[in-house]
Design a protein around this motif. Structure first.
Motif, short mmCIF file in Angstrom:
data_model
loop_
_atom_site.label_atom_id
_atom_site.label_comp_id
_atom_site.label_asym_id
_atom_site.label_seq_id
_atom_site.Cartn_x
_atom_site.Cartn_y
_atom_site.Cartn_z
N ALA A 157 0.83 -1.21 0.00
CA ALA A 157 0.00 0.00 0.00
C ALA A 157 0.87 1.25 0.00
O ALA A 157 0.54 2.25 -0.65
CB ALA A 157 -0.93 -0.01 1.22
N MET A 173 -5.32 8.20 -0.32
CA MET A 173 -4.87 7.15 0.60
C MET A 173 -5.27 7.43 2.05
O MET A 173 -4.80 6.76 2.96
CB MET A 173 -3.34 7.02 0.52
CG MET A 173 -2.82 6.55 -0.83
SD MET A 173 -3.28 4.84 -1.21
CE MET A 173 -2.32 3.95 0.02
N GLY A 213 -7.73 6.86 3.99
CA GLY A 213 -8.36 5.86 4.84
C GLY A 213 -7.56 4.58 5.01
O GLY A 213 -7.95 3.70 5.79
N ALA A 214 -6.44 4.45 4.30
CA ALA A 214 -5.71 3.19 4.30
C ALA A 214 -5.16 2.85 5.68
O ALA A 214 -5.24 1.70 6.13
CB ALA A 214 -4.57 3.24 3.28
N VAL A 232 -7.79 1.41 7.91
CA VAL A 232 -8.20 0.06 7.49
C VAL A 232 -7.21 -0.98 8.01
O VAL A 232 -7.60 -2.01 8.58
CB VAL A 232 -8.32 -0.01 5.96
CG1 VAL A 232 -8.54 -1.46 5.50
CG2 VAL A 232 -9.46 0.87 5.46
N PHE A 233 -5.92 -0.72 7.84
CA PHE A 233 -4.91 -1.66 8.31
C PHE A 233 -4.91 -1.74 9.84
O PHE A 233 -4.73 -2.81 10.41
CB PHE A 233 -3.53 -1.26 7.80
CG PHE A 233 -3.29 -1.58 6.35
CD1 PHE A 233 -3.21 -2.89 5.92
CD2 PHE A 233 -3.16 -0.58 5.41
CE1 PHE A 233 -3.00 -3.21 4.59
CE2 PHE A 233 -2.94 -0.87 4.07
CZ PHE A 233 -2.86 -2.20 3.66
N HIS A 287 -7.93 -5.14 8.95
CA HIS A 287 -8.35 -5.49 7.60
C HIS A 287 -7.30 -5.04 6.59
O HIS A 287 -6.34 -4.35 6.93
CB HIS A 287 -9.70 -4.84 7.28
CG HIS A 287 -10.81 -5.32 8.17
ND1 HIS A 287 -11.08 -4.75 9.40
CD2 HIS A 287 -11.72 -6.32 8.01
CE1 HIS A 287 -12.11 -5.38 9.97
NE2 HIS A 287 -12.51 -6.33 9.15
N TRP A 288 -7.48 -5.44 5.34
CA TRP A 288 -6.55 -5.08 4.28
C TRP A 288 -7.20 -4.11 3.31
O TRP A 288 -8.40 -4.21 3.02
CB TRP A 288 -6.12 -6.33 3.51
CG TRP A 288 -5.17 -7.20 4.27
CD1 TRP A 288 -4.63 -6.96 5.49
CD2 TRP A 288 -4.65 -8.46 3.84
NE1 TRP A 288 -3.80 -7.97 5.87
CE2 TRP A 288 -3.79 -8.92 4.88
CE3 TRP A 288 -4.82 -9.25 2.73
CZ2 TRP A 288 -3.10 -10.12 4.80
CZ3 TRP A 288 -4.14 -10.45 2.63
CH2 TRP A 288 -3.29 -10.89 3.67
N GLU A 289 -6.40 -3.18 2.83
CA GLU A 289 -6.83 -2.26 1.78
C GLU A 289 -6.46 -2.91 0.44
O GLU A 289 -5.36 -2.74 -0.08
CB GLU A 289 -6.14 -0.90 1.95
CG GLU A 289 -6.49 0.14 0.92
CD GLU A 289 -7.98 0.43 0.84
OE1 GLU A 289 -8.59 -0.04 -0.14
OE2 GLU A 289 -8.52 1.08 1.76
N ALA A 346 -5.23 -0.88 -2.76
CA ALA A 346 -3.89 -0.31 -2.58
C ALA A 346 -2.82 -1.39 -2.61
O ALA A 346 -1.70 -1.17 -3.08
CB ALA A 346 -3.82 0.46 -1.27
#
Length: 285
Positions: free
Chosen positions: A238, A259, A261-262, A265-266, A270-272, A275
């Motif tokens: 990402a 980017m 919100g990445a 998320v991590f 969870h995974w993005e 990305a």
């Protein structure tokens, strides 16, 4: 007549290269005329050049690998000029290395670059890439410009005569500038196999000694801070999407917005996915 034609071709191309050098220098006007020492240029390589014998300083290992542009620039500066002029020497050394991809483009033999005006547009594109100031005019990041030169040689037709010697010298020295250029070795080998070309294989062979040296250096000088755990790979992918793709194309603000919100998320476990996957088609293409 042939000599006049050759001179007419060389003259505009030299002028375009000079214009590129001026553009590179002009992007950071505040550095002139005093120069600067950027990050490890001072705290690592200058210190080594100042305190160690020249032959040891020229082979300084930092973060687990050799970076000859940085170590040699600092060593030359310490032994050739007074201390206040060291930043000027290292910066001019970095400028010379940064011109290598431009010289490769100008001498590559790529058909569509034979018109000096088209070459000028290509160099203009190379000189105005956004958010590249961190790798501009400093010896510690010269390895990335050398890697670009190697990539251009992978794409370019095989040269002849003295130009071939120049290109081969770049391939031989490139891996000693840092480990990045060595990552292109499989592409050169693949091109040799696809083209059924002995010289392509020879080009790959020129990269190989430096790659092997860097592997030995990295194995004997482990750097825990540079180790990436398997669990961190999604985050790393990402980061590549944000920094190497979006940021280089759109600039810092747009990339940061896309980017934004990445990280959350991590952090939530969870995974993005988008990305993470973006680098594969991008660099694959």
């Amino acid at each position: 007549m042939a000599e006049m034609t050759t001179g007419a071709r060389i003259g505009p191309r030299l002028a375009v290269l000079l214009g590129f050098a001026i553009l590179v220098a002009a992007r950071l006007p505040g550095l002139w005329p005093d120069g600067r020492l950027w990050a490890e240029e001072g705290v690592v390589y200058l210190e080594a050049a100042w305190t160690a014998p020249w032959y040891a300083a020229a082979l300084t290992v930092h973060t687990g690998y050799l970076n000859l542009p940085a170590s040699i620039a600092a060593t030359l500066a310490v032994h050739l000029v007074s201390l206040e002029h060291v930043p000027q020497v290292t910066m001019l050394f970095a400028l010379a290395v940064q011109l290598v991809p431009a010289v490769i483009l100008a001498t590559s033999g790529i058909a569509w670059l034979q018109d000096w005006r088209v070459l000028g547009v290509a160099l203009l594109w190379l000189g105005v890439v956004p958010t590249t100031e961190e790798v501009w005019l400093n010896s510690i990041t010269s390895q990335f410009h050398v890697t670009l030169a190697v990539a251009l040689l992978v794409a370019a037709p095989i040269s002849r005569g003295r130009i071939r010697w120049l290109h081969d010298a770049v391939l031989l020295l490139a891996p000693f500038c840092g480990p990045v250029a060595g990552a292109l070795l499989p592409l050169l080998a693949l091109r040799g196999w696809l083209d059924r070309s002995r010289h392509r294989w020879a080009q790959a062979g020129l990269l190989l000694p430096g790659v092997l040296v860097q592997v030995v250096v990295m194995l004997t000088h482990p750097e825990p801070a540079r180790t990436v755990a398997v669990a961190d790979l999604p985050v790393m992918l990402a980061a590549v999407t944000g920094n190497q793709i979006l940021r280089s194309l759109l600039g810092i603000r747009a990339a940061s917005w896309l980017m934004r919100g990445a990280a959350a998320v991590f952090a939530s476990g969870h995974w993005e996915i988008a990305a993470m996957l973006a680098p594969f088609p991008w660099f694959g293409a």
